[in-house]
Enzyme design. Structure first.
Site, PDB file in Angstrom:
ATOM      1  N   GLU B  48       0.864  -1.173   0.000  1.00  0.00           N
ATOM      2  CA  GLU B  48       0.000   0.000   0.000  1.00  0.00           C
ATOM      3  C   GLU B  48       0.897   1.218   0.000  1.00  0.00           C
ATOM      4  O   GLU B  48       1.818   1.314   0.816  1.00  0.00           O
ATOM      5  CB  GLU B  48      -0.896   0.016   1.241  1.00  0.00           C
ATOM      6  CG  GLU B  48      -2.046  -0.962   1.121  1.00  0.00           C
ATOM      7  CD  GLU B  48      -3.104  -0.761   2.210  1.00  0.00           C
ATOM      8  OE1 GLU B  48      -3.886  -1.687   2.401  1.00  0.00           O
ATOM      9  OE2 GLU B  48      -3.128   0.306   2.857  1.00  0.00           O
ATOM     10  N   ASP B  59      -5.946   9.938  10.004  1.00  0.00           N
ATOM     11  CA  ASP B  59      -4.684   9.351  10.423  1.00  0.00           C
ATOM     12  C   ASP B  59      -4.198   9.865  11.763  1.00  0.00           C
ATOM     13  O   ASP B  59      -4.383  11.033  12.100  1.00  0.00           O
ATOM     14  CB  ASP B  59      -3.601   9.618   9.366  1.00  0.00           C
ATOM     15  CG  ASP B  59      -3.802   8.753   8.141  1.00  0.00           C
ATOM     16  OD1 ASP B  59      -3.919   7.527   8.306  1.00  0.00           O
ATOM     17  OD2 ASP B  59      -3.869   9.307   7.024  1.00  0.00           O
TER      18      ASP B  59
END
Lengths: 411, 261
Positions: B48, B59
């Site tokens: 990824e 995040d």
């Protein structure tokens, strides 16, 4: 599907997918989806509920002090050659229009069985308003504030803590309002069941821009009935307001949005912060310099570089120091319904001194941007102009004192 | 959609799959390709690849800081796609891009996915694009250019919606083990394996990869009990902080620590 709201606001309101024209939507992590979609489904019903309406309007009257006055600015009007009215949100409890939204959303949160409130704040005005209503309603309250803003807005940090709120210092990114907003979203992601996020302006994912606009719409509604009593008709020729995210502007514009043509047309002028100037690189003029994209959950205009990274804004006024603007404003701009101008830090400070000495009202620095645009209006001789006096200037005294020694304010 | 690298991987590979999230341009602008090559060398099953954004609201601190560092180093989307093209020339490993919507809007949605197809990207995870906005803004271009969308599901996602997200997803479904942002202590501490089990029993078309909360062999094995594999992000970025010139050794040690404990 046509609701009462759509009929009133024509093409300027939100559609069933959460968009204002091409702007808006809900760009949110899947983890927030259950919260957001519950709000999307229920907010109109909850706001229109009789019990909510009763409690909200009683508290606006008995606690916030509404209706706020519409003051005819005698000496300014004489000088300018048109009739200038000031909508006195500075006289609302906590000193700005922010309390209307904070109170409404806190009541909503109670009905959604949320016990914990989070909010972001820049200058601290929305944080203070939120901490205030949480104290009033017995909700626990966490305010996210950038490290830099905590340093430069110490009195408001003290107020929030005195009111029982926890103030969390945000040290990520640029350590200002946009990062405080990110951090509040992250908190909401981690607390999906007990927490409601009271966004402070008409920004964020659908339904927040429309929800906040509805809670602030009381400003324009009062203007209409007050004008009817104080003048020969219930609408002005022009309404002026400052915009950061844009909640006081939408609040006062909303009532007049549909008067968009013909003899009864009401012109709308939104004033953003040019900071040190549009080409200085230190500005918050979103409409003048921004491009469309996704920030804080909605597709709107904001300051960004060609790679799509958000550019940190600058304005002397912490309340306008935001890189974006609410999606409804982006739509009002692109549809031509609303005009946008920008005002520099210095023009704003001069306008604040002007109002202080002409009318005995010290406005907030944010509000001063709207006043600077009023001062330079052309072609309104004999007409009626209403400006949203969105907040009082106590919080800006340090800045004003500093500037008063630096510039000749009488020039 | 044609059968692709991801589908082949899930079909052919036995055992639990390991994917690693790397941030291009981190810790240095030139780190991307050496880091990716080292991961491929160590037998990671797919990569990824993050696309840094100034305001990554899903995040936690580790990925935020890595993204910020990457941007400060001068990374941008065009340069990133060149790096990805170079990784693809080197290997046929499945490549999944992960990033926020705005840089894609600025690059141009159509142009971006056309480029993804050209350089051999397999799928994208767009953490701030829910199903509704995907359909409105992304679906047409992604389908045209044979790009799979991978949605995240979490313990707060209603099962009915899990099915809907599965129906649109290609490759795999990214299961978030607890409601949290990436890399936070609560993500590690409160892994909800009950939810993962529940989702695994729905008979979905896509295999499950567990997204958040894996940092070592113990959490990897717990997370993947009811899933086909796990994705490690924050813990890897932490390990890579001072990796310049030592990518091979650090990657080797890290991958071993996840695989074998």
């Amino acid at each position: 599907m046509t609701s009462k709201h759509d009929l009133v606001e024509g093409n300027y309101g939100v559609d069933d997918e959460g968009y204002f024209g091409q702007f808006g939507g809900a760009f949110i992590p899947e983890l927030l989806q259950p919260n957001i979609s519950q709000l999307q489904r229920e907010y109109r019903t909850l706001l229109e509920d009789d019990d909510f309406q009763r409690e909200f309007s009683e508290l606006l009257r008995d606690y916030v002090g509404r209706p706020t006055p519409l003051t005819f600015a005698t000496r300014c009007s004489e000088e300018l050659g048109f009739r200038l009215f000031l909508k006195r949100e500075d006289l609302a409890h906590t000193g700005a229009h922010k309390i209307n939204n904070a109170l409404g959303q806190a009541l909503l949160a109670k009905r959604l069985k949320r016990t914990r409130i989070i909010a972001e704040t820049g200058a601290g005005q929305h944080g203070v308003a939120t901490a205030t209503v949480c104290a009033l309603l017995g909700l626990s309250c966490v305010i996210y504030m950038g490290e830099k803003d905590i340093e430069r807005q110490a009195p408001n940090v003290g107020r929030m803590r005195l009111l029982g709120a926890e103030v969390v210092s945000v040290s990520s990114g640029s350590r200002t309002l946009k990062d405080a907003t990110n951090e509040a979203m992250r908190d909401w992601i981690a607390h999906p069941t007990d927490t409601h996020y009271i966004i402070g302006s008409v920004v964020g994912p659908h339904p927040f821009p429309d929800l906040v606009a509805r809670l602030q719409s009381v400003i324009g509604q009062e203007v209409r009935s007050q004008l009817a009593l104080q003048t020969s008709r219930d609408y002005p020729d022009l309404v002026v307001a400052c915009v950061g995210g844009g909640s006081n502007a939408i609040g006062i514009f909303g009532e007049f949005l549909h008067q968009d043509k013909g003899e009864q047309k009401v012109q709308l002028l939104a004033v953003e912060a040019a900071g040190e100037g549009l080409d200085s690189g230190k500005t918050a003029a979103t409409i003048a310099l921004g491009r469309a994209g996704v920030l804080h959950g909605s597709y709107t205009l904001f300051l960004q570089n060609s790679d799509g990274q958000v550019v940190e804004p600058h304005s002397l006024s912490a309340g306008l120091d935001y890189p974006g603007i609410g999606p409804q404003h982006a739509h009002l701009f692109s549809s031509g319904r609303c005009q946008f101008e920008s005002v520099t830090d210095e023009e704003a400070v001069r306008a604040a001194f002007w109002l202080s000495r002409s009318e005995g009202i010290i406005p907030a620095l944010e509000t001063a941007h709207a006043l600077a645009a009023v001062k330079r209006l052309k072609g309104f001789v004999g007409k009626t102009v209403v400006v949203s006096l969105s907040g009082r200037g106590d919080k800006d005294m340090e800045t004003y004192l500093k500037w008063s020694s630096e510039i000749d304010v009488r020039r | 959609m044609s059968v692709g690298r991801l589908e082949n991987l899930f079909k052919s590979r036995a055992g639990k799959l390991l994917s690693i999230f790397l941030m291009p341009g981190y810790p240095r602008l030139e780190s991307t390709v050496p880091t990716a090559k080292a991961l491929i060398e160590e037998g990671v099953d797919f990569l990824e690849i993050g696309m840094p954004f100034s305001d990554p609201l899903a995040d936690g601190p580790v990925i935020q800081q890595a993204g910020q560092r990457s941007l400060q180093n001068g990374m941008n989307l065009s340069r990133l796609l060149e790096d990805v093209a170079e990784i693809r020339e080197h290997s046929e490993i499945p490549l999944v891009l992960m990033g926020y919507a705005n840089p894609l809007f600025q690059y141009g949605i159509e142009a971006f996915f056309a480029r993804c197809e050209e350089i051999g990207v397999d799928a994208c995870i767009l953490p701030d694009v829910p199903l509704e906005e995907y359909r409105r803004h992304f679906a047409a271009a992604m389908k045209k250019h044979h790009q799979r969308i991978i949605f995240l599901v979490s313990s707060v996602t209603p099962l009915e919606r899990v099915r809907e997200l599965d129906a649109e997803s290609g490759g795999f479904l990214d299961v978030v083990s607890s409601p949290s942002v990436t890399g936070t202590s609560s993500a590690v501490g409160q892994m909800n394996t009950g939810f993962i089990r529940e989702v695994s029993e729905l008979g979905l078309q896509n295999p499950l990869m567990v997204g958040f909360g894996i940092r070592d062999a113990a959490t990897f094995s717990r997370a993947t009990e009811f899933a086909r594999g796990g994705i490690v992000g924050s813990a890897f970025l932490e390990a890579m902080k001072e990796s310049t010139g030592k990518e091979r050794e650090i990657v080797k040690t890290f991958v071993l620590s996840i695989r074998n404990g």
